[in-house]
Design a protein around this motif. Structure first.
Motif, PDB file in Angstrom:
ATOM      1  N   GLU A  67       0.827  -1.207   0.000  1.00 39.35           N
ATOM      2  CA  GLU A  67       0.000   0.000   0.000  1.00 39.35           C
ATOM      3  C   GLU A  67       0.865   1.262   0.000  1.00 39.35           C
ATOM      4  OE1 GLU A  67      -2.514  -0.377   3.359  1.00 39.35           O
ATOM      5  OE2 GLU A  67      -3.710  -2.003   2.509  1.00 39.35           O
ATOM      6  N   VAL A  68       1.908   1.254   0.834  1.00 36.13           N
ATOM      7  CA  VAL A  68       2.808   2.412   0.877  1.00 36.13           C
ATOM      8  C   VAL A  68       3.516   2.577  -0.463  1.00 36.13           C
ATOM      9  CG1 VAL A  68       4.916   3.325   1.917  1.00 36.13           C
ATOM     10  CG2 VAL A  68       3.131   2.353   3.374  1.00 36.13           C
ATOM     11  N   ALA A  69       3.953   1.472  -1.057  1.00 31.86           N
ATOM     12  CA  ALA A  69       4.688   1.541  -2.319  1.00 31.86           C
ATOM     13  C   ALA A  69       3.819   2.107  -3.433  1.00 31.86           C
ATOM     14  CB  ALA A  69       5.203   0.151  -2.698  1.00 31.86           C
ATOM     15  N   TRP A  70       2.555   1.651  -3.542  1.00 27.02           N
ATOM     16  CA  TRP A  70       1.759   2.134  -4.674  1.00 27.02           C
ATOM     17  C   TRP A  70       1.228   3.559  -4.456  1.00 27.02           C
ATOM     18  CZ3 TRP A  70      -1.969  -2.394  -3.556  1.00 27.02           C
ATOM     19  CH2 TRP A  70      -3.047  -2.000  -2.750  1.00 27.02           C
ATOM     20  N   VAL A  71       1.401   4.094  -3.268  1.00 30.04           N
ATOM     21  CA  VAL A  71       1.087   5.509  -3.044  1.00 30.04           C
ATOM     22  C   VAL A  71       2.336   6.375  -3.239  1.00 30.04           C
ATOM     23  CG1 VAL A  71       0.398   7.209  -1.318  1.00 30.04           C
ATOM     24  CG2 VAL A  71      -0.860   5.062  -1.520  1.00 30.04           C
ATOM     25  N   ILE A  72       3.441   5.990  -2.606  1.00 30.51           N
ATOM     26  CA  ILE A  72       4.639   6.831  -2.610  1.00 30.51           C
ATOM     27  C   ILE A  72       5.326   6.863  -3.978  1.00 30.51           C
ATOM     28  CG2 ILE A  72       6.933   7.146  -1.628  1.00 30.51           C
ATOM     29  CD1 ILE A  72       4.640   7.924   0.208  1.00 30.51           C
ATOM     30  N   VAL A  73       5.474   5.700  -4.626  1.00 31.59           N
ATOM     31  CA  VAL A  73       6.201   5.664  -5.902  1.00 31.59           C
ATOM     32  C   VAL A  73       5.508   6.501  -6.983  1.00 31.59           C
ATOM     33  CG1 VAL A  73       6.994   4.170  -7.779  1.00 31.59           C
ATOM     34  CG2 VAL A  73       7.336   3.476  -5.396  1.00 31.59           C
ATOM     35  N   PRO A  74       4.196   6.318  -7.239  1.00 28.52           N
ATOM     36  CA  PRO A  74       3.563   7.196  -8.241  1.00 28.52           C
ATOM     37  C   PRO A  74       3.595   8.670  -7.844  1.00 28.52           C
ATOM     38  CG  PRO A  74       2.195   5.271  -7.805  1.00 28.52           C
ATOM     39  CD  PRO A  74       3.265   5.282  -6.759  1.00 28.52           C
ATOM     40  N   LEU A  75       3.424   8.944  -6.533  1.00 26.13           N
ATOM     41  CA  LEU A  75       3.457  10.325  -6.081  1.00 26.13           C
ATOM     42  C   LEU A  75       4.805  10.973  -6.410  1.00 26.13           C
ATOM     43  CD1 LEU A  75       2.232  12.734  -4.552  1.00 26.13           C
ATOM     44  CD2 LEU A  75       3.146  11.714  -2.435  1.00 26.13           C
ATOM     45  N   MET A  76       5.894  10.288  -6.117  1.00 26.99           N
ATOM     46  CA  MET A  76       7.220  10.839  -6.379  1.00 26.99           C
ATOM     47  C   MET A  76       7.463  11.015  -7.881  1.00 26.99           C
ATOM     48  SD  MET A  76       8.285  11.492  -3.458  1.00 26.99           S
ATOM     49  CE  MET A  76       9.895  12.077  -3.996  1.00 26.99           C
ATOM     50  N   LEU A  77       7.017  10.040  -8.670  1.00 28.89           N
ATOM     51  CA  LEU A  77       7.186  10.151 -10.111  1.00 28.89           C
ATOM     52  C   LEU A  77       6.462  11.372 -10.670  1.00 28.89           C
ATOM     53  CD1 LEU A  77       6.831   6.415 -11.238  1.00 28.89           C
ATOM     54  CD2 LEU A  77       8.890   7.824 -11.347  1.00 28.89           C
ATOM     55  N   PHE A  78       5.220  11.567 -10.259  1.00 26.59           N
ATOM     56  CA  PHE A  78       4.447  12.670 -10.811  1.00 26.59           C
ATOM     57  C   PHE A  78       4.868  14.015 -10.229  1.00 26.59           C
ATOM     58  CE2 PHE A  78       1.711   9.125 -12.022  1.00 26.59           C
ATOM     59  CZ  PHE A  78       1.498   9.436 -13.356  1.00 26.59           C
ATOM     60  N   LEU A  79       5.399  14.031  -9.021  1.00 25.93           N
ATOM     61  CA  LEU A  79       5.973  15.279  -8.494  1.00 25.93           C
ATOM     62  C   LEU A  79       7.213  15.679  -9.285  1.00 25.93           C
ATOM     63  CD1 LEU A  79       5.637  14.966  -4.597  1.00 25.93           C
ATOM     64  CD2 LEU A  79       4.421  16.537  -6.126  1.00 25.93           C
ATOM     65  N   CYS A  80       8.005  14.692  -9.691  1.00 21.47           N
ATOM     66  CA  CYS A  80       9.168  14.989 -10.522  1.00 21.47           C
ATOM     67  C   CYS A  80       8.746  15.564 -11.869  1.00 21.47           C
ATOM     68  CB  CYS A  80      10.006  13.732 -10.737  1.00 21.47           C
ATOM     69  SG  CYS A  80      10.882  13.165  -9.255  1.00 21.47           S
ATOM     70  N   VAL A  81       7.722  14.991 -12.475  1.00 22.46           N
ATOM     71  CA  VAL A  81       7.219  15.511 -13.747  1.00 22.46           C
ATOM     72  C   VAL A  81       6.667  16.929 -13.556  1.00 22.46           C
ATOM     73  CG1 VAL A  81       5.472  15.213 -15.542  1.00 22.46           C
ATOM     74  CG2 VAL A  81       6.752  13.234 -14.710  1.00 22.46           C
ATOM     75  N   TYR A  82       5.979  17.146 -12.445  1.00 22.47           N
ATOM     76  CA  TYR A  82       5.434  18.485 -12.155  1.00 22.47           C
ATOM     77  C   TYR A  82       6.564  19.514 -12.037  1.00 22.47           C
ATOM     78  CZ  TYR A  82       3.500  22.366  -9.527  1.00 22.47           C
ATOM     79  OH  TYR A  82       3.156  23.621  -9.109  1.00 22.47           O
TER      80      TYR A  82
END
Length: 316
Positions: A67-82
Motif C-alpha cells: 500500500e505504501v509503495a503504490w502511493v509513494i512511488v507514483p506520487l514521487m514520479l508525478f511530483l518529478c514531472v510536475y
C-alpha cells in the motif's frame, strides 16, 4: 516514393525539443501505468475467476508495504514531472535581455506586426535565426491565440491588455502561424507564416523598411502630440511622475501597493489613469480611451522603453 514518418512536427525553436521530451516522458509514464493496471486487472480476473484452481487459503489480511509503495512511488514520479514542467513553464517568462521586441495587434482576421525600426508586416513575421524574439501582443476585437506549432508556442491574445511570449528560432525556413482560438466566421483563414532568415539576410531585409520612422521616434511624436510632455517633462509646472526609465521600475501606488511597471501598467495609465495612481500624485490625468489606437499605444511604450522623454534627441 520514399516517405519518412514523423511522430512530431518540425522542432524549430530552442524550447521545442525540451517540450517534446517532457510530453513524450509524460505519455510513456502514464501509458506504462495504464498498461500495468490493465494487465493486472485482466490477469487477476483470469487467475482468480470463479471455479479456478487458485489457492485461496492463507490469504493475507494486510499489505502495508504494498500500500505504501503504490502511493509513494507514483506520487514521487508525478511530483518529478510536475517540477520539470514547472521549470520549463517558468522559462517562457524569463525573457532574455537581448530579445528583439516585435509588436503584434490581432484583429478579425489578420495579424498586424511591427518591428522596432517601424517596418510593418501583415500575417507574416521575419526573424533572424538564433536571435531571441519577444512578442508583445494585444487584440483589437475578440480573443485570438498566437500559435506556431514548429516553435511549440501558443499564447492567447486578449483585447484590453498585453500578453507576451518569446522564442529563439534555431533553423531557417518558413513555419505556419495559426490562430488557435475561435474568433468568428473567418477564423479558419486567420493564418500566416514565420520566415526565419540568416542574420545577415535579415538585417538587409529589415533595413529596407528604414525609410519609415522607428517606433520610438513615432512614439516621441505622439508623446508630444497628445500633450504628455506638457505634464511629464522635467521642467513642467504640473506635478506628474517622471517617466524616464519607467519600464521595469518599481512603482509605489497611492493605495500602498507596489508593482513593476510593464506594458500593461503604461497602457492602463493612459486609458484608465485612475486605476493605479502613483503615490504622492493626484489622480488628475484625463483618460485617452477612444482617442489613441493600439499601434500608437505600442509606439509610446517603445519610446518610454528605449529612452524616456528627456533622451528624445537620441531617437531616430
Amino acid at each position: 516514393m520514399n516517405t519518412a514518418f514523423h511522430l512530431l512536427p518540425a522542432a524549430a525553436s530552442s524550447a521545442a525539443n525540451r517540450f517534446d521530451l517532457l510530453m513524450l516522458t509524460l505519455v510513456l509514464l502514464t501509458g506504462t501505468v495504464a498498461f500495468a493496471v490493465a494487465f493486472l486487472i485482466v490477469w487477476f480476473s483470469i487467475r482468480y475467476r470463479k471455479g479456478s484452481r487458485a489457492d485461496r487459503s492463507h490469504a493475507p489480511t494486510t499489505g502495508r508495504r504494498i500500500e505504501v509503495a503504490w502511493v509513494i512511488v507514483p506520487l514521487m514520479l508525478f511530483l518529478c514531472v510536475y517540477a520539470w514542467a514547472a521549470y520549463d513553464y517558468l522559462q517562457l517568462y524569463r525573457i532574455p535581455s537581448n530579445a528583439m521586441p516585435v509588436f503584434v495587434v490581432a484583429k478579425q482576421w489578420m495579424w498586424k506586426l511591427e518591428h522596432g525600426n517601424g517596418r510593418r508586416e501583415i500575417s507574416e513575421l521575419h526573424v533572424p535565426v538564433g536571435q531571441p524574439v519577444r512578442l508583445v501582443m494585444t487584440s483589437q476585437d475578440v480573443i485570438h491565440s498566437f500559435f506556431v506549432p514548429a516553435f511549440r508556442i501558443k499564447q492567447d491574445v486578449l483585447p484590453g491588455r498585453y500578453t507576451s511570449i518569446w522564442f529563439t528560432p534555431t533553423q531557417p525556413g518558413e513555419f505556419t502561424l495559426f490562430c488557435a482560438e475561435y474568433c468568428g466566421t473567418e477564423h479558419s483563414v486567420m493564418r500566416g507564416r514565420i520566415v526565419v532568415m540568416p542574420p545577415a539576410e535579415f538585417s538587409r531585409w529589415l533595413a529596407q523598411g528604414a525609410g519609415h520612422p522607428g517606433m520610438a521616434a513615432r512614439g516621441f511624436d505622439l508623446f508630444r502630440q497628445f500633450g504628455c510632455s506638457g505634464c511629464h517633462a522635467s521642467g513642467s509646472a504640473v506635478h506628474a511622475p517622471d517617466l524616464n526609465g519607467l519600464l521595469g521600475r518599481t512603482v509605489h501606488l497611492q493605495d500602498g501597493r507596489s508593482l513593476v511597471a510593464d506594458e500593461n501598467y503604461v497602457r492602463d495609465s493612459i486609458l484608465l489613469p485612475k486605476k493605479d495612481v502613483a503615490a504622492g500624485y493626484e489622480p488628475i490625468m484625463p483618460s485617452f480611451a477612444g482617442q489613441i489606437s493600439e499601434e500608437d499605444l505600442m509606439a509610446i511604450i517603445e519610446f518610454l522603453r528605449q529612452t524616456g522623454e528627456n533622451d528624445a534627441a537620441r531617437i531616430r
